[in-house]
Scaffold this motif. Structure first.
Motif, PDB file in Angstrom:
ATOM      1  N   LYS A  44      20.780  -7.503   1.753  1.00 27.73           N
ATOM      2  CA  LYS A  44      20.762  -6.148   1.182  1.00 27.73           C
ATOM      3  C   LYS A  44      20.415  -5.106   2.236  1.00 27.73           C
ATOM      4  N   ARG A  45      19.884  -5.579   3.376  1.00 28.79           N
ATOM      5  CA  ARG A  45      19.402  -4.632   4.389  1.00 28.79           C
ATOM      6  C   ARG A  45      19.375  -5.327   5.739  1.00 28.79           C
ATOM      7  N   VAL A  46      19.693  -4.555   6.751  1.00 27.04           N
ATOM      8  CA  VAL A  46      19.604  -5.033   8.138  1.00 27.04           C
ATOM      9  C   VAL A  46      18.762  -4.021   8.894  1.00 27.04           C
ATOM     10  N   TYR A  47      17.795  -4.496   9.653  1.00 30.65           N
ATOM     11  CA  TYR A  47      17.099  -3.585  10.566  1.00 30.65           C
ATOM     12  C   TYR A  47      16.811  -4.313  11.870  1.00 30.65           C
ATOM     13  N   TYR A  48      16.513  -3.557  12.886  1.00 29.29           N
ATOM     14  CA  TYR A  48      16.256  -4.187  14.184  1.00 29.29           C
ATOM     15  C   TYR A  48      15.196  -3.419  14.948  1.00 29.29           C
ATOM     16  N   LEU A  49      14.419  -4.185  15.673  1.00 28.64           N
ATOM     17  CA  LEU A  49      13.348  -3.652  16.512  1.00 28.64           C
ATOM     18  C   LEU A  49      13.810  -3.739  17.952  1.00 28.64           C
ATOM     19  N   TYR A  50      13.639  -2.690  18.696  1.00 29.85           N
ATOM     20  CA  TYR A  50      14.084  -2.671  20.084  1.00 29.85           C
ATOM     21  C   TYR A  50      13.242  -1.652  20.854  1.00 29.85           C
ATOM     22  N   SER A  57       2.561  -4.843  19.362  1.00 33.17           N
ATOM     23  CA  SER A  57       2.946  -5.837  18.360  1.00 33.17           C
ATOM     24  C   SER A  57       3.459  -5.125  17.113  1.00 33.17           C
ATOM     25  N   ARG A  58       4.259  -5.828  16.361  1.00 30.82           N
ATOM     26  CA  ARG A  58       4.857  -5.303  15.131  1.00 30.82           C
ATOM     27  C   ARG A  58       4.476  -6.245  13.993  1.00 30.82           C
ATOM     28  N   GLY A  59       4.903  -5.876  12.808  1.00 26.77           N
ATOM     29  CA  GLY A  59       4.591  -6.721  11.661  1.00 26.77           C
ATOM     30  C   GLY A  59       3.152  -6.485  11.245  1.00 26.77           C
ATOM     31  N   GLY A  60       2.430  -7.602  11.012  1.00 32.41           N
ATOM     32  CA  GLY A  60       1.065  -7.461  10.522  1.00 32.41           C
ATOM     33  C   GLY A  60       1.079  -7.154   9.035  1.00 32.41           C
ATOM     34  N   HIS A  61       1.909  -7.890   8.322  1.00 34.25           N
ATOM     35  CA  HIS A  61       1.982  -7.739   6.873  1.00 34.25           C
ATOM     36  C   HIS A  61       2.738  -8.936   6.277  1.00 34.25           C
ATOM     37  N   ALA A  62       2.722  -8.992   4.943  1.00 36.32           N
ATOM     38  CA  ALA A  62       3.510  -9.996   4.219  1.00 36.32           C
ATOM     39  C   ALA A  62       4.238  -9.270   3.095  1.00 36.32           C
ATOM     40  N   ARG A 125      16.303  -4.136  -0.352  1.00 33.98           N
ATOM     41  CA  ARG A 125      16.169  -2.838   0.306  1.00 33.98           C
ATOM     42  C   ARG A 125      14.693  -2.579   0.581  1.00 33.98           C
ATOM     43  N   TYR A 126      14.443  -1.573   1.423  1.00 29.88           N
ATOM     44  CA  TYR A 126      13.064  -1.238   1.765  1.00 29.88           C
ATOM     45  C   TYR A 126      12.302  -0.761   0.530  1.00 29.88           C
ATOM     46  N   GLU A 127      11.167  -1.382   0.301  1.00 33.60           N
ATOM     47  CA  GLU A 127      10.315  -1.014  -0.841  1.00 33.60           C
ATOM     48  C   GLU A 127       8.863  -1.169  -0.426  1.00 33.60           C
ATOM     49  N   ASP A 130       6.466  -3.612  -2.075  1.00 37.17           N
ATOM     50  CA  ASP A 130       6.596  -5.057  -1.858  1.00 37.17           C
ATOM     51  C   ASP A 130       5.707  -5.539  -0.704  1.00 37.17           C
ATOM     52  N   TYR A 131       5.157  -4.592   0.064  1.00 35.19           N
ATOM     53  CA  TYR A 131       4.344  -4.969   1.228  1.00 35.19           C
ATOM     54  C   TYR A 131       2.929  -5.359   0.828  1.00 35.19           C
ATOM     55  N   ILE A 132       2.366  -6.326   1.554  1.00 32.91           N
ATOM     56  CA  ILE A 132       0.914  -6.576   1.517  1.00 32.91           C
ATOM     57  C   ILE A 132       0.447  -6.317   2.954  1.00 32.91           C
ATOM     58  N   ARG A 133      -0.277  -5.235   3.145  1.00 32.26           N
ATOM     59  CA  ARG A 133      -0.599  -4.822   4.524  1.00 32.26           C
ATOM     60  C   ARG A 133      -2.035  -5.166   4.924  1.00 32.26           C
ATOM     61  N   ASN A 134      -2.791  -5.675   3.975  1.00 29.51           N
ATOM     62  CA  ASN A 134      -4.183  -6.041   4.271  1.00 29.51           C
ATOM     63  C   ASN A 134      -4.296  -7.572   4.244  1.00 29.51           C
TER      64      ASN A 134
HETATM   65  P1  TYD Z   1       7.047  -1.663   9.098  1.00 29.81           P
HETATM   66  O1  TYD Z   1       7.800  -2.625   8.264  1.00 29.81           O
HETATM   67  O2  TYD Z   1       5.598  -1.458   8.796  1.00 29.81           O
HETATM   68  O3  TYD Z   1       7.156  -2.015  10.651  1.00 29.81           O
HETATM   69  P2  TYD Z   1       6.999  -3.377  11.444  1.00 29.81           P
HETATM   70  O4  TYD Z   1       6.781  -4.469  10.478  1.00 29.81           O
HETATM   71  O5  TYD Z   1       8.286  -3.506  12.176  1.00 29.81           O
HETATM   72  O6  TYD Z   1       5.880  -3.220  12.378  1.00 29.81           O
HETATM   73  O7  TYD Z   1       7.810  -0.269   9.052  1.00 29.81           O
HETATM   74  C1  TYD Z   1       7.452   0.804   9.887  1.00 29.81           C
HETATM   75  C2  TYD Z   1       7.908   2.083   9.204  1.00 29.81           C
HETATM   76  O8  TYD Z   1       9.316   2.091   9.055  1.00 29.81           O
HETATM   77  C3  TYD Z   1       7.302   2.267   7.820  1.00 29.81           C
HETATM   78  O9  TYD Z   1       6.947   3.627   7.674  1.00 29.81           O
HETATM   79  C4  TYD Z   1       8.437   1.993   6.865  1.00 29.81           C
HETATM   80  C5  TYD Z   1       9.676   2.275   7.690  1.00 29.81           C
HETATM   81  N1  TYD Z   1      10.790   1.370   7.356  1.00 29.81           N
HETATM   82  C6  TYD Z   1      11.842   1.853   6.596  1.00 29.81           C
HETATM   83  O10 TYD Z   1      11.878   3.025   6.184  1.00 29.81           O
HETATM   84  N2  TYD Z   1      12.883   0.999   6.297  1.00 29.81           N
HETATM   85  C7  TYD Z   1      12.877  -0.289   6.721  1.00 29.81           C
HETATM   86  O11 TYD Z   1      13.831  -1.043   6.433  1.00 29.81           O
HETATM   87  C8  TYD Z   1      11.774  -0.785   7.497  1.00 29.81           C
HETATM   88  C9  TYD Z   1      11.716  -2.202   7.974  1.00 29.81           C
HETATM   89  C10 TYD Z   1      10.742   0.088   7.784  1.00 29.81           C
END
Ligand code: TYD
Length: 145
Positions: A44-50, A57-62, A125-127, A130-134
């Motif tokens: 449903k969604r593609v994203y990329y880190l570059y 570091s990135r991420g730090g969530h579930a 899609r981005y929601e 759905d994140y658990i950041r702690n």
């Molecule tokens: P986040 O998922 O926290 O970054 P990472 O896990 O790569 O460290 O996302 C960082 C920011 O980007 C946050 O404000 C939400 C936004 N974002 C979107 O708007 N759409 C997306 O598909 C993603 C992955 C992040």
């Protein structure tokens, strides 16, 4: 007392290293991923880190529901994976391999090489909800299930 390992708590229930198809010919290599065939979800969604600066570091969530496939399409980085019981670090450095992860996996991405590109195929899609950041919240959700 020695800890007794419950197979239900194994990280391998939630994370799988996938060997993707690789077509090589003198013009170069080609790898492809089809939703529902190579991974068990529709993409449903593609994203990329570059351009991740050295040492960042990135991420730090579930995620409660999201499933993802992570591929190092260029360069390398490490992915720390944690299901609330077991923690493991996997180095991603091959464009024809992916880490498939189900929901409720804490992930941290680190040690990005110069020029690394982390491609992510996602089941939703981005929601933000759905994140658990702690991490403590993650542990209580993951261990409840
Ligand atoms: P986040 O998922 O926290 O970054 P990472 O896990 O790569 O460290 O996302 C960082 C920011 O980007 C946050 O404000 C939400 C936004 N974002 C979107 O708007 N759409 C997306 O598909 C993603 C992955 C992040």
């Amino acid at each position: 007392m020695e800890e007794i390992k419950n197979p239900k708590h194994s990280l391998s229930n939630a994370v799988e290293l996938l060997d993707l198809e690789r077509l090589s010919d003198p013009r170069g290599n080609l790898t492809f991923v089809e939703g529902g065939r190579h991974i068990p979800f529709d993409v449903k969604r593609v994203y990329y880190l570059y351009d991740v600066p050295a040492g960042e570091s990135r991420g730090g969530h579930a995620h409660h529901e999201l499933q993802q496939l992570i591929i190092a399409v260029a360069g390398s980085f490490d992915v720390v994976l944690d299901n609330g019981y077991e923690r493991k670090t996997v180095t991603c450095n091959r464009p024809f391999q992916g880490i498939f992860m189900k929901s409720l996996v804490w992930r941290e991405l680190e040690n990005f090489s110069s020029g690394a590109v982390c491609l992510v195929l996602a089941s939703m899609r981005y929601e933000e909800s759905d994140y658990i950041r702690n991490y403590d919240d993650f542990i209580s959700v993951a261990r409840k299930g």
